[in-house]
Design a protein around this motif. Structure first.
Motif, PDB file in Angstrom:
ATOM      1  N   ALA A 133       6.430  -1.605   3.069  1.00 28.48           N
ATOM      2  CA  ALA A 133       7.781  -2.120   2.822  1.00 28.48           C
ATOM      3  C   ALA A 133       8.771  -1.158   3.459  1.00 28.48           C
ATOM      4  CB  ALA A 133       8.051  -2.227   1.325  1.00 28.48           C
ATOM      5  N   THR A 134       9.690  -1.694   4.271  1.00 28.22           N
ATOM      6  CA  THR A 134      10.725  -0.840   4.859  1.00 28.22           C
ATOM      7  C   THR A 134      12.045  -1.587   4.934  1.00 28.22           C
ATOM      8  OG1 THR A 134      10.380  -1.502   7.182  1.00 28.22           O
ATOM      9  CG2 THR A 134       9.036   0.326   6.349  1.00 28.22           C
ATOM     10  N   THR A 135      13.120  -0.841   4.755  1.00 30.87           N
ATOM     11  CA  THR A 135      14.422  -1.323   5.189  1.00 30.87           C
ATOM     12  C   THR A 135      14.520  -1.116   6.702  1.00 30.87           C
ATOM     13  OG1 THR A 135      15.443   0.851   4.892  1.00 30.87           O
ATOM     14  CG2 THR A 135      15.444  -0.635   2.983  1.00 30.87           C
ATOM     15  N   ALA A 136      15.572  -1.598   7.315  1.00 33.76           N
ATOM     16  CA  ALA A 136      15.756  -1.388   8.750  1.00 33.76           C
ATOM     17  C   ALA A 136      15.907   0.093   9.065  1.00 33.76           C
ATOM     18  CB  ALA A 136      16.975  -2.171   9.238  1.00 33.76           C
ATOM     19  N   MET A 137      16.647   0.821   8.212  1.00 32.06           N
ATOM     20  CA  MET A 137      16.833   2.253   8.414  1.00 32.06           C
ATOM     21  C   MET A 137      15.494   2.974   8.370  1.00 32.06           C
ATOM     22  SD  MET A 137      19.314   4.470   8.832  1.00 32.06           S
ATOM     23  CE  MET A 137      19.883   6.147   8.518  1.00 32.06           C
ATOM     24  N   GLU A 138      14.660   2.627   7.401  1.00 27.27           N
ATOM     25  CA  GLU A 138      13.360   3.274   7.273  1.00 27.27           C
ATOM     26  C   GLU A 138      12.466   2.942   8.460  1.00 27.27           C
ATOM     27  OE1 GLU A 138      13.099   3.548   2.394  1.00 27.27           O
ATOM     28  OE2 GLU A 138      12.416   1.745   3.431  1.00 27.27           O
ATOM     29  N   ALA A 139      12.543   1.702   8.949  1.00 23.78           N
ATOM     30  CA  ALA A 139      11.739   1.332  10.110  1.00 23.78           C
ATOM     31  C   ALA A 139      12.133   2.149  11.333  1.00 23.78           C
ATOM     32  CB  ALA A 139      11.903  -0.166  10.399  1.00 23.78           C
ATOM     33  N   VAL A 178       0.835  -1.200   0.000  1.00 27.27           N
ATOM     34  CA  VAL A 178       0.000   0.000   0.000  1.00 27.27           C
ATOM     35  C   VAL A 178       0.874   1.256   0.000  1.00 27.27           C
ATOM     36  CG1 VAL A 178      -1.767   1.310   1.259  1.00 27.27           C
ATOM     37  CG2 VAL A 178      -1.901  -1.195   1.137  1.00 27.27           C
ATOM     38  N   TYR A 179       1.898   1.247   0.850  1.00 28.76           N
ATOM     39  CA  TYR A 179       2.827   2.372   0.825  1.00 28.76           C
ATOM     40  C   TYR A 179       4.214   1.929   1.256  1.00 28.76           C
ATOM     41  CZ  TYR A 179       2.210   3.035   5.931  1.00 28.76           C
ATOM     42  OH  TYR A 179       2.177   2.875   7.294  1.00 28.76           O
ATOM     43  N   PHE A 221      18.637  12.832   3.776  1.00 29.28           N
ATOM     44  CA  PHE A 221      17.376  12.690   3.052  1.00 29.28           C
ATOM     45  C   PHE A 221      16.229  12.451   4.029  1.00 29.28           C
ATOM     46  CE2 PHE A 221      19.977  12.629  -0.538  1.00 29.28           C
ATOM     47  CZ  PHE A 221      19.238  12.503  -1.712  1.00 29.28           C
ATOM     48  N   ALA A 222      15.105  13.093   3.772  1.00 31.02           N
ATOM     49  CA  ALA A 222      13.952  12.948   4.655  1.00 31.02           C
ATOM     50  C   ALA A 222      13.179  11.674   4.324  1.00 31.02           C
ATOM     51  CB  ALA A 222      13.037  14.160   4.520  1.00 31.02           C
ATOM     52  N   LEU A 223      12.536  11.111   5.348  1.00 31.29           N
ATOM     53  CA  LEU A 223      11.681   9.946   5.176  1.00 31.29           C
ATOM     54  C   LEU A 223      10.310  10.438   4.699  1.00 31.29           C
ATOM     55  CD1 LEU A 223      11.669   6.794   5.794  1.00 31.29           C
ATOM     56  CD2 LEU A 223      10.363   7.427   7.830  1.00 31.29           C
ATOM     57  N   VAL A 224       9.910  10.039   3.475  1.00 31.00           N
ATOM     58  CA  VAL A 224       8.667  10.538   2.883  1.00 31.00           C
ATOM     59  C   VAL A 224       7.824   9.345   2.423  1.00 31.00           C
ATOM     60  CG1 VAL A 224       7.653  11.940   1.072  1.00 31.00           C
ATOM     61  CG2 VAL A 224       9.822  12.631   2.115  1.00 31.00           C
ATOM     62  N   PRO A 225       6.605   9.186   2.942  1.00 39.57           N
ATOM     63  CA  PRO A 225       5.732   8.089   2.499  1.00 39.57           C
ATOM     64  C   PRO A 225       5.448   8.188   1.004  1.00 39.57           C
ATOM     65  CG  PRO A 225       4.880   9.076   4.510  1.00 39.57           C
ATOM     66  CD  PRO A 225       5.981   9.972   4.022  1.00 39.57           C
ATOM     67  N   ASN A 226       5.354   7.026   0.361  1.00 40.69           N
ATOM     68  CA  ASN A 226       5.138   6.962  -1.078  1.00 40.69           C
ATOM     69  C   ASN A 226       4.021   5.954  -1.343  1.00 40.69           C
ATOM     70  OD1 ASN A 226       5.298   6.330  -3.877  1.00 40.69           O
ATOM     71  ND2 ASN A 226       7.426   7.022  -3.923  1.00 40.69           N
ATOM     72  N   THR A 227       2.921   6.420  -1.922  1.00 41.53           N
ATOM     73  CA  THR A 227       1.786   5.538  -2.212  1.00 41.53           C
ATOM     74  C   THR A 227       1.740   5.118  -3.670  1.00 41.53           C
ATOM     75  OG1 THR A 227       0.361   7.474  -2.545  1.00 41.53           O
ATOM     76  CG2 THR A 227       0.400   6.500  -0.335  1.00 41.53           C
ATOM     77  N   SER A 228       2.757   5.449  -4.448  1.00 41.66           N
ATOM     78  CA  SER A 228       2.827   4.978  -5.832  1.00 41.66           C
ATOM     79  C   SER A 228       3.017   3.464  -5.846  1.00 41.66           C
ATOM     80  CB  SER A 228       3.993   5.652  -6.558  1.00 41.66           C
ATOM     81  OG  SER A 228       3.833   7.056  -6.580  1.00 41.66           O
ATOM     82  N   PRO A 229       2.684   2.802  -6.959  1.00 38.23           N
ATOM     83  CA  PRO A 229       2.891   1.343  -7.028  1.00 38.23           C
ATOM     84  C   PRO A 229       4.332   0.981  -6.669  1.00 38.23           C
ATOM     85  CG  PRO A 229       1.591   2.091  -8.900  1.00 38.23           C
ATOM     86  CD  PRO A 229       2.043   3.333  -8.186  1.00 38.23           C
TER      87      PRO A 229
END
Length: 550
Positions: free
Chosen positions: A161-167, A64-65, A79-87
């Protein structure tokens, strides 16, 4: 069964730990096997990503994102963490990925299989093709692969979906809301799926626990990554030393430790005492939620003389610190200025060196946990209705207040005004130049950040080695400037550096490393350069003629 590739062409710097999945719910869950990896090509010289990251997975995840395609290195650079809802974009590789993330039901991943996979020639050729790089260029030794495990899981009813850094970054945005529900995956299985055996690309080898959930700080600094090197290049290793920090003399610094273990709140508070040069500094009211951690730091000024120091750190009220003893080396950089250039100096074999590229960090961020009481009132009945009473059975919740600091600067060199034939930025060799470094530090927690206090300039005639000039601090504060010290060889005591008379025509580029902007998350630094143009030498300004007999 281990997979041993027939044509291994890379050296996998990857290790992993043991994890176990947490308790899932219909809204927050992870199914073992729902994983993949993010692959980014990193240039060794400046540690910059040179390709758009690609996500590889054996699954066909319906996400979903996500947070786009951003590498751990790019997040580290600000770089900022920005949610992405694109496919969600992914690639199912021709050669099936090995198991990436360990679980109780599917068992432990094999680090040897993971290493074997990412050092297999056909896999590397496929990655080169997917990233748009030529295979021979990729394996030349100038580039490395950054590998990050990815988990696909349901959070608050949505597949993400996240990498560890993103989580870790997402958990900070949610003030611990992700780890509260998904700790076993996001803070244990995922980050411990990969970490480094040896320090490389500015990331340390992981020496911590391999079996318990990690803090956001540890994930951001050290976990959730592997690196593949090519061309038999050895890993980067720190200088062999017995100290944890190197500071400069007469410099204001920040010394920090990480505090963790249990929960610290106003009912069960933790404090830390630093003992420095016979003086104690105590940091009180250090708060953090169960399973997380908090940086604790002091701000102090180093001595005027170089020396080795030992700082002891003691914690009270439960918990533990990342370092109980901190070994510090304090150095004096003002002891090696260039010698006086002479008129008959020569350097017939001189070749222009490459400009150095020392460690540069221009952005740092950290957080402070702020506890608040969540009231939960419960009615306790007595023998009759009139004897009952209300009692608050609440608990402490935590919000994370975020802070950051950034460093910007510029460097300018110009011919000294005593150079009689200089025009603009062109001068003759043998004359002097002046330098000015202008700095700016921006932060939303000024009490935890120092100015950029030291600037060291290196020169091409010494191959940017051997001799340097520690610049004078001109003023103070977050907009401090730096200039050359007065040159004792200058007739007019000018703040100047003399070019050797033998320096060839063309560009002359001093290099300055701006350092000692300290934050709780480490030191900020910058690489700076500027150039003048050399055309001719001072002998051409001398005119010798016979004395007029008349």
């Amino acid at each position: 069964m281990f997979v041993i590739p027939a044509y291994a062409i890379g050296d996998g710097n990857i290790d992993s730990g043991n994890g176990s999945i947490g308790q899932g719910t219909s809204q927050n869950s992870w199914s073992p096997g729902n994983d993949g990896v993010r692959v980014t090509v990193i240039r060794v010289a400046d540690r910059e990503p040179v390709t758009r990251p690609i996500d590889l997975t054996n699954k066909k995840p319906k996400i979903v994102y996500s947070f786009g395609k951003v590498s751990k290195t790019s997040y580290k650079q600000g770089f900022a963490l920005v949610p992405n809802t694109s496919p969600y974009e992914y690639v199912n590789p021709a050669q099936t990925l090995p198991k990436i993330i360990s679980s109780q039901s599917l068992g432990q991943s094999s680090i040897e299989e993971i290493k074997g996979y990412f050092t297999d020639e056909q896999v590397i050729r496929s990655i080169a093709n997917l990233t748009g790089m030529q295979f021979d260029v990729l394996i030349s030794g100038d580039y490395r692969l950054l590998i990050e495990p990815i988990a696909y899981y349901k959070f608050q009813g949505n597949m993400i979906a996240t990498t560890a850094m993103e989580a870790a970054l997402y958990d900070e945005q949610l003030s611990g809301g992700l780890s509260e529900r998904m700790r076993g995956v996001t803070h244990q299985n995922l980050p411990l799926a990969m970490f480094l055996e040896n320090a490389d690309l500015g990331y340390p080898a992981w020496k911590g626990s391999r079996t318990v959930p990690a803090s956001n700080a540890d994930i951001k600094s050290s976990l959730g990554l592997g690196i593949v090197r090519f061309n038999d290049m050895p890993p980067e290793t720190p200088d062999v030393s017995t100290y944890d920090y190197e500071y400069r003399t007469n410099t204001e610094v920040i010394t920090a430790v990480n505090v963790s273990g249990g929960q610290s709140d106003p009912d069960h508070t933790v404090s830390v005492t630093f003992r420095v040069a016979g003086r104690s500094y105590t940091v009180n009211n250090i708060y953090y939620p169960e399973g997380d951690s908090q940086l604790a730091w002091i701000r102090w000024t180093t001595p005027d003389t170089p020396q080795m120091m030992t700082i002891t750190v003691r914690v009270r009220g439960g918990g533990s610190v990342s370092k109980g003893t901190i070994n510090v080396n304090i150095v004096d950089l003002s002891q090696n200025p260039p010698p006086d250039p002479n008129a008959d100096d020569r350097n017939d074999g001189f070749t222009r060196p490459s400009v150095p590229d020392k460690a540069q960090v221009t952005l740092a961020d950290w957080g402070i946990w702020r506890p608040w009481w969540y009231s939960y009132w419960v009615w306790h009945s007595g023998d009759d209705d009139d004897d009952g009473y209300w009692c608050d059975h609440g608990w402490w919740e935590f919000d994370l207040d975020r802070y950051s600091a950034s460093l910007s600067a510029s460097m300018s060199i110009m011919p000294d005004s005593k150079s009689p034939t200089a025009r603009g930025k062109t001068l003759k060799s043998g004359y002097g130049i002046n330098e000015k470094v202008t700095t700016h530090v921006s932060t939303n927690q000024s009490s935890a950040v120092t100015a950029a206090q030291n600037a060291i300039t290196y020169f091409p005639e010494f191959q940017y080695q051997s001799f340097w000039r520690l610049l004078d601090r001109m003023g103070s504060g977050f907009n401090m400037t730096h200039e050359f010290k007065e040159n004792r060889y200058s007739t007019y005591k000018r703040r100047t550096h003399f070019l050797p008379i033998w320096y060839p025509d063309g560009s002359y580029t001093p290099y300055t490393w701006l350092i000692d902007c300290w934050t709780p998350a480490g030191m900020l630094s910058m690489n700076l350069t500027d150039s003048v143009v050399v055309s001719g030498n001072l002998w051409s300004d001398w005119h010798i003629a016979p004395q007029n007999p008349h």
